[in-house]
Structures are given as structure tokens and as C-alpha cells.
Motif scaffolding. Structure first.
Motif, PDB file in Angstrom:
ATOM      1  N   TYR A   1      24.113   1.813   0.340  1.00  0.00           N
ATOM      2  CA  TYR A   1      23.989   0.384   0.629  1.00  0.00           C
ATOM      3  C   TYR A   1      23.860   0.138   2.123  1.00  0.00           C
ATOM      4  CZ  TYR A   1      25.026  -4.585   0.836  1.00  0.00           C
ATOM      5  OH  TYR A   1      24.967  -5.926   1.088  1.00  0.00           O
ATOM      6  N   LYS A   2      24.535   0.961   2.929  1.00  0.00           N
ATOM      7  CA  LYS A   2      24.428   0.783   4.382  1.00  0.00           C
ATOM      8  C   LYS A   2      23.012   1.044   4.879  1.00  0.00           C
ATOM      9  CE  LYS A   2      29.264   1.959   5.354  1.00  0.00           C
ATOM     10  NZ  LYS A   2      30.179   2.922   6.016  1.00  0.00           N
ATOM     11  N   LYS A   3      22.293   1.943   4.201  1.00  0.00           N
ATOM     12  CA  LYS A   3      20.921   2.234   4.613  1.00  0.00           C
ATOM     13  C   LYS A   3      19.922   1.234   4.025  1.00  0.00           C
ATOM     14  CE  LYS A   3      21.622   7.204   5.177  1.00  0.00           C
ATOM     15  NZ  LYS A   3      21.184   8.571   4.772  1.00  0.00           N
ATOM     16  N   ALA A   4      20.132   0.843   2.778  1.00  0.00           N
ATOM     17  CA  ALA A   4      19.175  -0.058   2.129  1.00  0.00           C
ATOM     18  C   ALA A   4      19.487  -1.524   2.390  1.00  0.00           C
ATOM     19  CB  ALA A   4      19.157   0.196   0.623  1.00  0.00           C
ATOM     20  N   GLY A   5      20.773  -1.879   2.395  1.00  0.00           N
ATOM     21  CA  GLY A   5      21.151  -3.258   2.632  1.00  0.00           C
ATOM     22  C   GLY A   5      20.722  -4.175   1.489  1.00  0.00           C
ATOM     23  N   GLU A   6      20.485  -5.437   1.834  1.00  0.00           N
ATOM     24  CA  GLU A   6      20.081  -6.411   0.830  1.00  0.00           C
ATOM     25  C   GLU A   6      18.703  -6.103   0.246  1.00  0.00           C
ATOM     26  OE1 GLU A   6      21.828  -8.760  -0.471  1.00  0.00           O
ATOM     27  OE2 GLU A   6      23.590  -8.371   0.775  1.00  0.00           O
TER      28      GLU A   6
ATOM     29  N   MET B   1      17.689  -4.927  -3.504  1.00  0.00           N
ATOM     30  CA  MET B   1      17.283  -5.765  -4.623  1.00  0.00           C
ATOM     31  C   MET B   1      15.821  -5.554  -4.986  1.00  0.00           C
ATOM     32  SD  MET B   1      18.247  -7.893  -6.882  1.00  0.00           S
ATOM     33  CE  MET B   1      19.866  -8.297  -6.234  1.00  0.00           C
ATOM     34  N   TRP B   2      14.983  -5.212  -3.998  1.00  0.00           N
ATOM     35  CA  TRP B   2      13.568  -4.975  -4.269  1.00  0.00           C
ATOM     36  C   TRP B   2      13.369  -3.737  -5.137  1.00  0.00           C
ATOM     37  CZ3 TRP B   2       9.515  -8.137  -2.944  1.00  0.00           C
ATOM     38  CH2 TRP B   2       9.809  -9.191  -2.094  1.00  0.00           C
ATOM     39  N   ALA B   3      14.240  -2.757  -5.002  1.00  0.00           N
ATOM     40  CA  ALA B   3      14.153  -1.561  -5.842  1.00  0.00           C
ATOM     41  C   ALA B   3      14.470  -1.898  -7.300  1.00  0.00           C
ATOM     42  CB  ALA B   3      15.112  -0.486  -5.334  1.00  0.00           C
ATOM     43  N   ILE B   4      15.503  -2.718  -7.506  1.00  0.00           N
ATOM     44  CA  ILE B   4      15.855  -3.130  -8.869  1.00  0.00           C
ATOM     45  C   ILE B   4      14.727  -3.961  -9.472  1.00  0.00           C
ATOM     46  CG2 ILE B   4      17.511  -4.431 -10.253  1.00  0.00           C
ATOM     47  CD1 ILE B   4      19.632  -3.738  -8.190  1.00  0.00           C
TER      48      ILE B   4
ATOM     49  N   ASN C   1      -0.501   0.605  -8.833  1.00  0.00           N
ATOM     50  CA  ASN C   1      -1.078  -0.671  -8.401  1.00  0.00           C
ATOM     51  C   ASN C   1      -0.114  -1.435  -7.500  1.00  0.00           C
ATOM     52  OD1 ASN C   1      -3.817  -1.736  -9.608  1.00  0.00           O
ATOM     53  ND2 ASN C   1      -2.903  -0.457 -11.194  1.00  0.00           N
ATOM     54  N   ARG C   2       1.150  -1.415  -7.871  1.00  0.00           N
ATOM     55  CA  ARG C   2       2.146  -2.126  -7.055  1.00  0.00           C
ATOM     56  C   ARG C   2       2.305  -1.448  -5.701  1.00  0.00           C
ATOM     57  NH1 ARG C   2       6.163  -5.805  -8.061  1.00  0.00           N
ATOM     58  NH2 ARG C   2       7.944  -5.769  -6.635  1.00  0.00           N
ATOM     59  N   GLY C   3       2.308  -0.103  -5.689  1.00  0.00           N
ATOM     60  CA  GLY C   3       2.451   0.608  -4.425  1.00  0.00           C
ATOM     61  C   GLY C   3       1.284   0.374  -3.489  1.00  0.00           C
ATOM     62  N   ILE C   4       0.056   0.501  -4.016  1.00  0.00           N
ATOM     63  CA  ILE C   4      -1.133   0.290  -3.176  1.00  0.00           C
ATOM     64  C   ILE C   4      -1.216  -1.160  -2.715  1.00  0.00           C
ATOM     65  CG2 ILE C   4      -3.655   0.309  -3.169  1.00  0.00           C
ATOM     66  CD1 ILE C   4      -3.543   2.659  -5.083  1.00  0.00           C
ATOM     67  N   GLY C   5      -0.943  -2.088  -3.632  1.00  0.00           N
ATOM     68  CA  GLY C   5      -0.979  -3.499  -3.252  1.00  0.00           C
ATOM     69  C   GLY C   5       0.068  -3.842  -2.210  1.00  0.00           C
ATOM     70  N   THR C   6       1.245  -3.257  -2.337  1.00  0.00           N
ATOM     71  CA  THR C   6       2.310  -3.518  -1.360  1.00  0.00           C
ATOM     72  C   THR C   6       1.960  -2.939   0.007  1.00  0.00           C
ATOM     73  OG1 THR C   6       3.972  -3.510  -3.131  1.00  0.00           O
ATOM     74  CG2 THR C   6       4.757  -3.209  -0.878  1.00  0.00           C
ATOM     75  N   ILE C   7       1.442  -1.711   0.029  1.00  0.00           N
ATOM     76  CA  ILE C   7       1.097  -1.079   1.308  1.00  0.00           C
ATOM     77  C   ILE C   7      -0.018  -1.846   2.007  1.00  0.00           C
ATOM     78  CG2 ILE C   7       0.119   0.996   2.343  1.00  0.00           C
ATOM     79  CD1 ILE C   7       1.581   2.608   0.210  1.00  0.00           C
TER      80      ILE C   7
ATOM     81  N   ARG D   1      11.531  -3.010   3.157  1.00  0.00           N
ATOM     82  CA  ARG D   1      11.193  -3.440   1.801  1.00  0.00           C
ATOM     83  C   ARG D   1      10.276  -2.427   1.121  1.00  0.00           C
ATOM     84  NH1 ARG D   1      10.310 -10.051   2.069  1.00  0.00           N
ATOM     85  NH2 ARG D   1      12.481 -10.541   2.600  1.00  0.00           N
ATOM     86  N   LEU D   2       9.357  -1.879   1.865  1.00  0.00           N
ATOM     87  CA  LEU D   2       8.447  -0.889   1.289  1.00  0.00           C
ATOM     88  C   LEU D   2       9.202   0.368   0.857  1.00  0.00           C
ATOM     89  CD1 LEU D   2       5.547  -0.126   0.647  1.00  0.00           C
ATOM     90  CD2 LEU D   2       5.332   0.783   2.964  1.00  0.00           C
ATOM     91  N   SER D   3      10.187   0.765   1.643  1.00  0.00           N
ATOM     92  CA  SER D   3      10.956   1.957   1.285  1.00  0.00           C
ATOM     93  C   SER D   3      11.772   1.733   0.013  1.00  0.00           C
ATOM     94  CB  SER D   3      11.881   2.356   2.435  1.00  0.00           C
ATOM     95  OG  SER D   3      12.813   1.317   2.712  1.00  0.00           O
ATOM     96  N   THR D   4      12.360   0.570  -0.134  1.00  0.00           N
ATOM     97  CA  THR D   4      13.140   0.294  -1.350  1.00  0.00           C
ATOM     98  C   THR D   4      12.224   0.151  -2.568  1.00  0.00           C
ATOM     99  OG1 THR D   4      13.118  -2.066  -0.750  1.00  0.00           O
ATOM    100  CG2 THR D   4      15.053  -0.776  -0.126  1.00  0.00           C
ATOM    101  N   ILE D   5      11.053  -0.420  -2.381  1.00  0.00           N
ATOM    102  CA  ILE D   5      10.093  -0.499  -3.487  1.00  0.00           C
ATOM    103  C   ILE D   5       9.673   0.906  -3.905  1.00  0.00           C
ATOM    104  CG2 ILE D   5       7.745  -1.190  -4.089  1.00  0.00           C
ATOM    105  CD1 ILE D   5       8.203  -3.719  -2.440  1.00  0.00           C
ATOM    106  N   GLY D   6       9.478   1.790  -2.911  1.00  0.00           N
ATOM    107  CA  GLY D   6       9.135   3.176  -3.227  1.00  0.00           C
ATOM    108  C   GLY D   6      10.244   3.879  -3.985  1.00  0.00           C
ATOM    109  N   MET D   7      11.502   3.570  -3.655  1.00  0.00           N
ATOM    110  CA  MET D   7      12.618   4.147  -4.404  1.00  0.00           C
ATOM    111  C   MET D   7      12.609   3.701  -5.858  1.00  0.00           C
ATOM    112  SD  MET D   7      15.707   3.730  -1.636  1.00  0.00           S
ATOM    113  CE  MET D   7      15.566   4.395   0.013  1.00  0.00           C
TER     114      MET D   7
END
Length: 443
Positions: free
Chosen positions: A70-75, A78-81, A101-107, A190-196
Motif C-alpha cells: 500500500y505504501k508503494k501503490a497508495g490510493e 483502486m485502479w488495479a481492482i 485493448n485496455r493496456g494499449i489504450g491507457t498507454i 496509475r499505469l503501473s497499478t493498471i498493469g498489476m
């Protein structure tokens, strides 16, 4: 009441009727068992999918539950969930499709949004009117362009979700840059949590009892042949029943034909998901799923023709029982030939082996066309009074249409075998013997 006396020189006819009754009863029992097994299998798959979603949510929730994570991801955890909830689908191909599609669109959306936000801050300054003008202009240009691309059929078919995510991410990033600093850092987190979340979804979907859309598409296409073959046999049996038998027995069911007729949207979705799936089992990256869709189109046309027979079965102006009985034998031979051919084609797809229609099936269909031509001649049709001639002609015409559609299916299945490089079936050795198959079909 008139009666008809039928002489029986020996017991062959009675034995044949008993054999047909036993065959139909066994077919009913086997079909019932198959439906029970299929329903049980579907319920098991749904239960497994539910458990997999629960596992994925627990894994991704560790970003909140464990303090070091949580200290690394923080709030932004929620994007990962949210990614797991949105991306995780029943089939592995669907999960891969939405995830990529979500990954390419997000990047792309995040990168262009960051560039636009930084450009607006450098040129217009933070909180100034110039900044708002640049941001508004960029939102209009990219929003209109992305929406236009979403309406292109080839893009909408496979990449609509990615374009939508691109549009959403771009607007979130570029608009948030008006009031916030450190836009690049925010986008990176946000991109890192989405990737997780995407990684957890792919791990769970592909490695824990994966549900392959390619398997489902393959088996559903092959099973349609058996369904239509049974429907043809049921229609002919219903048509040649005498009046007393029709009153005491249920009419032929067209449910399987209707399911085939309304399967286009499902087939398109399964074909799209199958293209995203990795190499597994007998399905490679270049498997000809387009040919499966072409076969599905011909199957739907055949199903529509079979449903057209419903008018012949239920019309109050149908031909008399005596006239129908006069063409019963050749018509049943044609129906048996069509059912046998459909089952052979379906088995060849199910077993992924070539059935060699040029060597066996197409000649048999040619002889079937000739048999239909002899069912009722123009001279005999001219002697039939009233609307009975039209009724019997409509029935024979629909039989001819079914023969033509089955011939198209044989050619399509042969092309599928060539494109997918199916091995040849054995023409000897008992499994694929023309004489034994035809005799089994006609008895």
C-alpha cells in the motif's frame, strides 16, 4: 371410414419398424443424457469462473491489505481492482482482448494526455486562459478523431474497447493537468497499478483452468451439424405420419434450428476472442476462424430452409395422406442421405480430420439430386387436382434446397480441412467406409 389393407409377405417390414423405433428411442435417450451432461458441464464452468474471479480480486486487493504494497501503490491501488473487475471475462481470449485493448489504450491515452498537458502548461501556464484553450482544443481534436475511428467497422469489431479507454484516459490526464502538478508522476502510478490488475487477470485466466473461446467455437460449430441432421429426420418423420399418429404424438421440434439461426452474434464474438488466444492444443495462431464463420452462415441458411418445412407440416392445405405416402420411400432416402452427410461433415470438424467430399460426399449428393428429380414428375403433378399439387411441390422444392445447401457445406468443410491442414480420414479400416456408413444410415 375407408381403410387400407397392406399385405405383409414376411416379417421384414415389422422388424424394420421395430428397429426404427428402437433406434429413435435410443437416440432420444442419448440426446437426453447429452443435454444433462452439457448442462452439468456448463454449471461447472460457471462455478470455476466465479472462483477464479474471487481469487483474482483477493490477489489484487493485497495492494490495499498489505502495508508494504500500500505504501508503494497508495490510493492508486483502486485502479488495479477496477481493472480486474472490468477486464476479467469468462473466456481467456475475451480477457486477453479487453486487457490488451485496455493496456494499449491507457498507454497511448496517458502518453498523449501527458504531452498535451505539459505543452499547455509550458505555453499557456498553469491556471491561465491560454492553458484552458489549448487543453480544450486538444480534447476536441482527439475526442472527435477517436469517436470517428470507433465507427470504422474493422476497428469497432476488435479494438472498440481500446479506443474507448484511450479517449477516457486522455481526457482524464489532460484535464487533470489544469489544476494539478506532477501529471507525469500521476500517470505513471496509475499505469503501473493498471498493469498489476491486468497481470493478475491474465495469470488467473490462463493458468487456472482456462476457458478457451476457440474450443467453444470449434465444438459449437461441429454440434450444429448433428442438430440439423436430427431436425431433418424429425421433419420427414412428422410429414409422413398418418393422421391418427399425429394426434397422439408431439409435433417435430424446431428449437435446435432456431438456435442455429440465431447464433450469428455468438459466433462473431467467439471468433473474435479465439483470434486473441495463444497457441494451445490443436489451435495455432493462424487457425482459419474466418472459415468457421463462413460455415456458420451456410448452416444458418440450411436451418432457415428446415424451418420453412414447418409450413408444410402445419398447413391445413397440405397434401392428402395417400399422396404423401406415395413419395415416402424416396423422400426418406433423401433425408437419410442428408442426415448422414451432415453427421459426416460434423464429425470431420469435431475430430479435425478431412472427410474428402470430392471422393465420397459430393458424388452421393449428386445421386441424391437425381433421386429428388424422380420423386414427382411434371406429368404426375399435372394429374393432381386442387392445391395438393402445389403443396407437394413446395415440399419437394424445399428438399432440393436442402441438398444444395448441404453441397455448399461439403465444399466449405473441405476448404477448412485444406486451410487448417487436417489429416485425411481413413477410407478403409472400418471407421470411414462408404458402404457401411450408407447401410447404417438407410436401415
Amino acid at each position: 371410414m375407408a381403410s387400407t389393407v397392406i399385405s405383409i409377405p414376411n416379417g421384414d417390414v415389422v422388424a424394420l419398424k421395430q428397429k426404427k423405433f428402437q433406434f429413435s428411442f435410443r437416440s432420444f435417450v442419448s440426446l437426453f443424457k447429452e443435454k444433462i451432461q452439457k448442462r452439468s458441464s456448463d454449471d461447472t464452468k460457471k462455478l470455476i469462473h466465479s472462483i477464479k474471479v474471487g481469487i483474482a480480486l483477493v490477489l489484487v486487493s493485497l495492494l490495499y491489505l498489505l502495508n508494504p504494497l500500500y505504501k508503494k501503490a497508495g490510493e492508486n491501488a483502486m485502479w488495479a481492482i477496477m481493472t480486474v473487475v472490468v477486464v476479467f471475462e469468462f473466456f481467456a481470449g475475451a480477457t486477453l482482448s479487453k486487457g490488451i485493448n485496455r493496456g494499449i489504450g491507457t498507454i497511448l491515452g496517458g502518453s498523449l494526455g501527458c504531452m498535451a498537458a505539459v505543452f499547455a502548461q509550458e505555453v499557456g501556464g498553469v491556471g491561465n486562459v491560454g492553458n484552458a484553450v489549448i487543453v480544450g482544443t486538444s480534447v476536441f481534436i482527439f475526442g472527435a478523431a477517436a469517436t470517428h475511428f470507433r465507427m470504422v467497422p474493422s476497428i469497432k469489431k476488435r479494438y472498440d474497447y481500446g479506443v474507448m479507454i484511450f479517449l477516457l484516459t486522455f481526457n482524464l490526464v489532460v484535464v487533470s493537468g489544469l489544476r494539478a502538478t506532477g501529471v507525469m508522476e500521476l500517470a505513471r502510478e496509475r499505469l503501473s497499478t493498471i498493469g498489476m490488475g491486468f497481470g493478475v487477470s491474465i495469470f488467473t485466466s490462463l493458468l487456472i483452468f482456462p476457458m478457451w473461446a476457440s474450443d467453444e467455437f470449434h465444438y459449437s460449430t461441429a454440434s450444429k451439424f448433428e442438430n440439423l441432421a436430427s431436425a431433418i429426420e424429425g421433419c420427414l418423420e412428422e410429414y409422413f405420419k398418418v393422421v391418427s399418429e399425429k394426434e397422439n404424438q408431439p409435433s417435430a421440434s424446431f428449437k435446435s434450428c432456431k438456435l442455429v439461426l440465431h447464433s450469428k452474434s455468438k459466433d462473431e464474438s467467439l471468433a473474435n476472442f479465439a483470434r486473441w488466444e495463444p497457441w494451445h492444443g490443436k489451435f495455432g495462431f493462424s487457425h482459419p476462424w474466418d472459415k468457421y464463420q463462413e460455415i456458420g452462415e451456410v448452416l444458418r441458411e440450411l436451418a432457415a430452409t428446415i424451418i420453412s418445412l414447418k409450413g408444410c407440416l402445419q398447413s391445413p392445405r397440405q397434401a392428402s395422406s395417400t399422396l404423401r405416402q406415395s413419395i415416402k420411400e424416396p423422400c426418406e432416402a433423401v433425408g437419410s442421405s442428408l442426415a448422414w452427410t451432415l453427421r459426416e461433415l460434423g464429425d470431420s470438424i469435431m475430430e479435425m480430420r478431412r472427410c474428402l467430399p470430392k471422393a465420397l460426399i459430393l458424388p452421393k449428393l449428386q445421386s441424391t439430386r437425381q433421386e429428388i428429380g424422380l420423386v414427382i414428375s411434371p406429368s404426375k403433378l399435372a394429374t393432381i387436382e386442387g392445391g395438393e399439387g402445389l403443396a407437394i411441390s413446395s415440399f419437394v422444392f424445399l428438399l432440393k434446397e436442402m441438398v444444395e445447401k448441404v453441397g455448399e457445406l461439403a465444399k466449405e468443410v473441405e476448404e477448412l480441412g485444406e486451410l487448417a491442414e487436417f489429416p485425411d480420414k481413413m477410407l478403409a479400416g472400418g471407421h470411414y467406409n462408404e458402404n457401411s456408413s450408407i447401410n447404417l444410415c438407410c436401415t
